[in-house]
Enzyme design. Sequence first.
Site, short mmCIF file in Angstrom:
data_model
loop_
_atom_site.label_atom_id
_atom_site.label_comp_id
_atom_site.label_asym_id
_atom_site.label_seq_id
_atom_site.Cartn_x
_atom_site.Cartn_y
_atom_site.Cartn_z
CB SER A 1 -8.10 0.45 6.06
OG SER A 1 -8.59 1.71 5.82
CB SER B 1 -8.07 3.49 3.13
OG SER B 1 -7.20 2.89 4.07
CE LYS C 1 -3.95 1.80 2.70
NZ LYS C 1 -4.76 1.59 3.92
N1 LIG Z 1 -8.32 3.70 7.68
C1 LIG Z 1 -9.34 2.92 7.92
O1 LIG Z 1 -9.20 1.92 8.62
C2 LIG Z 1 -10.62 3.23 7.24
C3 LIG Z 1 -11.66 3.99 7.94
N2 LIG Z 1 -12.83 3.95 7.12
C4 LIG Z 1 -11.24 5.43 8.12
O2 LIG Z 1 -11.53 6.22 7.24
O3 LIG Z 1 -10.66 5.79 9.09
#
Ligand SMILES: NC(=O)C[C@H](N)C(=O)O
Length: 490
Positions: free
Chosen positions: A162, A138, A60
Amino acid sequence: MSLLREAERCIANQEAHHALNAFISRLQPAQELGAVKSAEERRTAGKSRSPIDGKLVAIKDNIVTTSYSNTCASGVLKGFRSPFNASVVERLKNAGAVIAGKTNLDEFGMGSHSINSSFGAVKSQYSRNGHELSAGGSSGGSAVAVATSQCYAALGTDTGGSVRLPASYTGTVGFKPSYGLISRWGVVAYANSLDTVGILARTTHSAKQIFDAVNHSDTADPTNLTLRTRSRIQKSAERENIKKKLRVGVPLEYNIEELSPSIRRAWVRTLEHLQSLGHSLHAVSLPATRHALSAYYVLAPAEVSSNLAKYDGVRYGAREPGDDNQEGVLFSATRGNGFGDEARRRILLGSYTLSAAAFDNYFIKAQKIRRLVQQDFDRVFALQNPLLTTDAQPPDSEAVDILICPTAPTIAPSISSLKAQSPVDNYMNDVFTVPASLAGLPAVSVPVHDNTESSSEPETVGIQIIGQYGDDNLVLRAASIIEGWQAPTS
Ligand SMILES: NC(=O)C[C@H](N)C(=O)O
């Protein structure tokens, strides 16, 4: 299949699936194929370094590497080169793995659909009635890269879901280990107290191979567990894991009205299947769950507002032209143009909750909820957190070994429908993943077959297994039991 042939197939798939936008930097054959050839020679000589020697692993783009740029999908870091590799990247290289490129994401990890990227949205390999579907976020780029065999496996990061949410939308395995097991050195910070390096793979077996390669102590990361703590955790986990039959907890709070019928169906079938194998089911209650999402969306932006302060065009960040002598002009031009809408929203939100006027009402309350969420889990696992005790207590008879619940309340939405949604609607997708994040627990999303008619639609939904702190191997074992079974059609 030979390693070289496998790598060539991945490269061909990167070309074929280019439109899904899974990669920000694709594999550089001239740079990487030599390493695959050397691994092939080691394999022929019976001297492979590890089970992933010569395998292509995508990274990533918020995990730094010297050989590719590290953008975090943000305009503020475009073209940024790191002078060092993240510890996890070093670990993978030592095991012989080869970098398959850098994957697309929501800017700095902020999002649930991989649409908040300055490189454009990631698209799932699936569609519904001609509509492009969300890849989840993400780590959507890592998930799609794995699902479409553009690499063997991929690293993602999971702050509030994410890795698990993209896994559930793309039919892959997404594993978030216990917080502190995998080094965060070289992982660009979003919310330090929650950020965890996670793994996306097509099977739990390959997820475990990658986990074994990167699960090491690292003094460069102050939150990484020491060797002493690791051996204490391992001892208490081993004592528990020898049990053949599992006590499976079914958390009632996850059975919400909004649950998609196909997800409820897959959940029930999974539980029935486990029961048919002799594992026992137990209804459990985790009352603080209903407040977890709100607490997460106070705590994560608070950490963001502090972590992203360094991107000012002086310390870090692509500097925008501005008059250096005029106070604030350079900073605001760099930050105003460099960050996307969601990053700006969270910086503002976080700055507010940390301000004197709002601190007690928001930040402190959210921290208290975080503790209640942790206590809920400790109660149902009835095993003291092995981090805090020298001799883990035997679990009492009411305790469960693992929890099984859906990864997300709904199936993957279409990308076009997301554009009409408010940011808060988008946050709702994390409702089942943030509790384990707040408590730092290991959790994995495993694909379970659902009966869909059309082959272009997702054929699986994600089922989540959550375990007590340090029970990472147990969680993966449970996932492999579920994975080995296909839900019967009704
Ligand atoms: N980074 C993550 O684990 C995704 C989560 N939806 C956030 O926007 O914080």
